[in-house]
Write a protein that holds these residues in place. Structure first.
Motif, PDB file in Angstrom:
ATOM      1  N   SER A   2       8.203  -8.250   2.067  1.00 18.12           N
ATOM      2  CA  SER A   2       7.246  -7.213   2.444  1.00 18.12           C
ATOM      3  C   SER A   2       5.852  -7.592   1.984  1.00 18.12           C
ATOM      4  CB  SER A   2       7.640  -5.873   1.837  1.00 18.12           C
ATOM      5  OG  SER A   2       8.781  -5.346   2.457  1.00 18.12           O
ATOM      6  N   LEU A   3       4.886  -7.284   2.814  1.00 18.97           N
ATOM      7  CA  LEU A   3       3.477  -7.462   2.480  1.00 18.97           C
ATOM      8  C   LEU A   3       2.805  -6.099   2.478  1.00 18.97           C
ATOM      9  CD1 LEU A   3       2.576 -10.462   4.844  1.00 18.97           C
ATOM     10  CD2 LEU A   3       3.461 -10.549   2.508  1.00 18.97           C
ATOM     11  N   SER A  58       7.213 -12.617  19.223  1.00 22.10           N
ATOM     12  CA  SER A  58       8.032 -13.438  18.341  1.00 22.10           C
ATOM     13  C   SER A  58       8.576 -12.673  17.142  1.00 22.10           C
ATOM     14  CB  SER A  58       7.231 -14.646  17.852  1.00 22.10           C
ATOM     15  OG  SER A  58       6.076 -14.220  17.151  1.00 22.10           O
ATOM     16  N   VAL A  59       8.022 -11.498  16.850  1.00 19.99           N
ATOM     17  CA  VAL A  59       8.476 -10.752  15.672  1.00 19.99           C
ATOM     18  C   VAL A  59       9.113  -9.418  16.025  1.00 19.99           C
ATOM     19  CG1 VAL A  59       6.642 -11.834  14.319  1.00 19.99           C
ATOM     20  CG2 VAL A  59       6.325  -9.504  15.204  1.00 19.99           C
ATOM     21  N   THR A  99       8.402  -4.761  10.871  1.00 17.51           N
ATOM     22  CA  THR A  99       7.976  -3.379  11.033  1.00 17.51           C
ATOM     23  C   THR A  99       6.661  -3.169  10.301  1.00 17.51           C
ATOM     24  OG1 THR A  99      10.263  -2.598  11.168  1.00 17.51           O
ATOM     25  CG2 THR A  99       8.565  -0.962  10.682  1.00 17.51           C
ATOM     26  N   CYS A 100       5.692  -2.633  11.027  1.00 21.73           N
ATOM     27  CA  CYS A 100       4.380  -2.356  10.460  1.00 21.73           C
ATOM     28  C   CYS A 100       4.214  -0.847  10.300  1.00 21.73           C
ATOM     29  CB  CYS A 100       3.296  -2.914  11.373  1.00 21.73           C
ATOM     30  SG  CYS A 100       1.623  -2.781  10.722  1.00 21.73           S
ATOM     31  N   SER A 101       3.820  -0.416   9.121  1.00 18.53           N
ATOM     32  CA  SER A 101       3.620   1.004   8.875  1.00 18.53           C
ATOM     33  C   SER A 101       2.340   1.199   8.068  1.00 18.53           C
ATOM     34  CB  SER A 101       4.822   1.596   8.131  1.00 18.53           C
ATOM     35  OG  SER A 101       4.995   0.947   6.891  1.00 18.53           O
ATOM     36  N   ARG A 102       1.861   2.425   8.034  1.00 16.94           N
ATOM     37  CA  ARG A 102       0.631   2.695   7.301  1.00 16.94           C
ATOM     38  C   ARG A 102       0.647   4.074   6.668  1.00 16.94           C
ATOM     39  NH1 ARG A 102      -4.320   2.805  11.459  1.00 16.94           N
ATOM     40  NH2 ARG A 102      -5.410   3.910   9.773  1.00 16.94           N
ATOM     41  N   ASP A 103      -0.155   4.190   5.612  1.00 17.58           N
ATOM     42  CA  ASP A 103      -0.360   5.469   4.937  1.00 17.58           C
ATOM     43  C   ASP A 103      -1.846   5.768   5.069  1.00 17.58           C
ATOM     44  OD1 ASP A 103      -0.931   7.513   3.108  1.00 17.58           O
ATOM     45  OD2 ASP A 103       0.667   6.878   1.755  1.00 17.58           O
ATOM     46  N   LEU A 153       3.756  -4.467   5.928  1.00 17.81           N
ATOM     47  CA  LEU A 153       4.507  -5.254   6.895  1.00 17.81           C
ATOM     48  C   LEU A 153       5.848  -5.622   6.284  1.00 17.81           C
ATOM     49  CD1 LEU A 153       4.371  -6.634   9.715  1.00 17.81           C
ATOM     50  CD2 LEU A 153       3.722  -8.727   8.503  1.00 17.81           C
ATOM     51  N   GLN A 154       6.888  -5.061   6.832  1.00 17.65           N
ATOM     52  CA  GLN A 154       8.233  -5.377   6.385  1.00 17.65           C
ATOM     53  C   GLN A 154       8.805  -6.430   7.327  1.00 17.65           C
ATOM     54  OE1 GLN A 154       9.504  -1.151   6.473  1.00 17.65           O
ATOM     55  NE2 GLN A 154      10.088  -1.448   4.342  1.00 17.65           N
ATOM     56  N   MET A 155       9.214  -7.544   6.750  1.00 25.58           N
ATOM     57  CA  MET A 155       9.695  -8.682   7.531  1.00 25.58           C
ATOM     58  C   MET A 155      11.151  -8.955   7.185  1.00 25.58           C
ATOM     59  SD  MET A 155       6.370 -11.170   7.103  1.00 25.58           S
ATOM     60  CE  MET A 155       6.509 -11.228   5.305  1.00 25.58           C
TER      61      MET A 155
END
Length: 116
Positions: free
Chosen positions: A19-20, A62-63, A68-72, A80-82
């Motif tokens: 995760s980033l 490709s991803v 999964t990209c999420s935001r607060d 970014l959960q990979m």
């Protein structure tokens, strides 16, 4: 001025997860888009995932299905959960923030290496 602080990244085996996170601070009055780009060695920087303030997302083909990209919005943070990572995902990942006034900001980049 806007500051972006990225965290996460590192070395992971193929098939693994990582995760980033990116936190934006400073003179932010209205953040529109938040997302991630990546640049592999010898290649152009490319969009990985982006999420608009309203929640709509777009992903690189490709991803899709793996990231999964999420935001607060309250914390101006994007994650970014990979998962199911592949060696081709190896790159420097950059956080990107776009304000409603058109200004764009980039993080310093964080290395993701997928190798056994």
């Amino acid at each position: 001025q806007v500051q972006l602080v990225e965290s996460g990244g590192g070395l992971v085996q193929p098939g693994g997860s990582l995760s980033l996170a990116c936190a934006a601070s400073g003179s932010i009055f209205s953040v529109n888009s938040m997302g991630w780009y990546r640049q592999a060695s010898g290649k152009r920087r490319e969009l990985v995932a982006a999420i608009q303030r309203g929640g709509s997302t777009n992903y690189a083909d490709s991803v899709k299905g793996r990231f999964t990209c999420s935001r607060d919005n309250a914390k101006n943070t994007v994650i970014l959960q990979m998962s199911s990572l592949k060696p081709d995902d190896t790159a420097v990942y950059y956080c990107n923030v776009g304000l409603f006034d058109g200004r764009l900001y980039w993080g310093q980049g964080t290395q993701v290496t997928v190798a056994s």
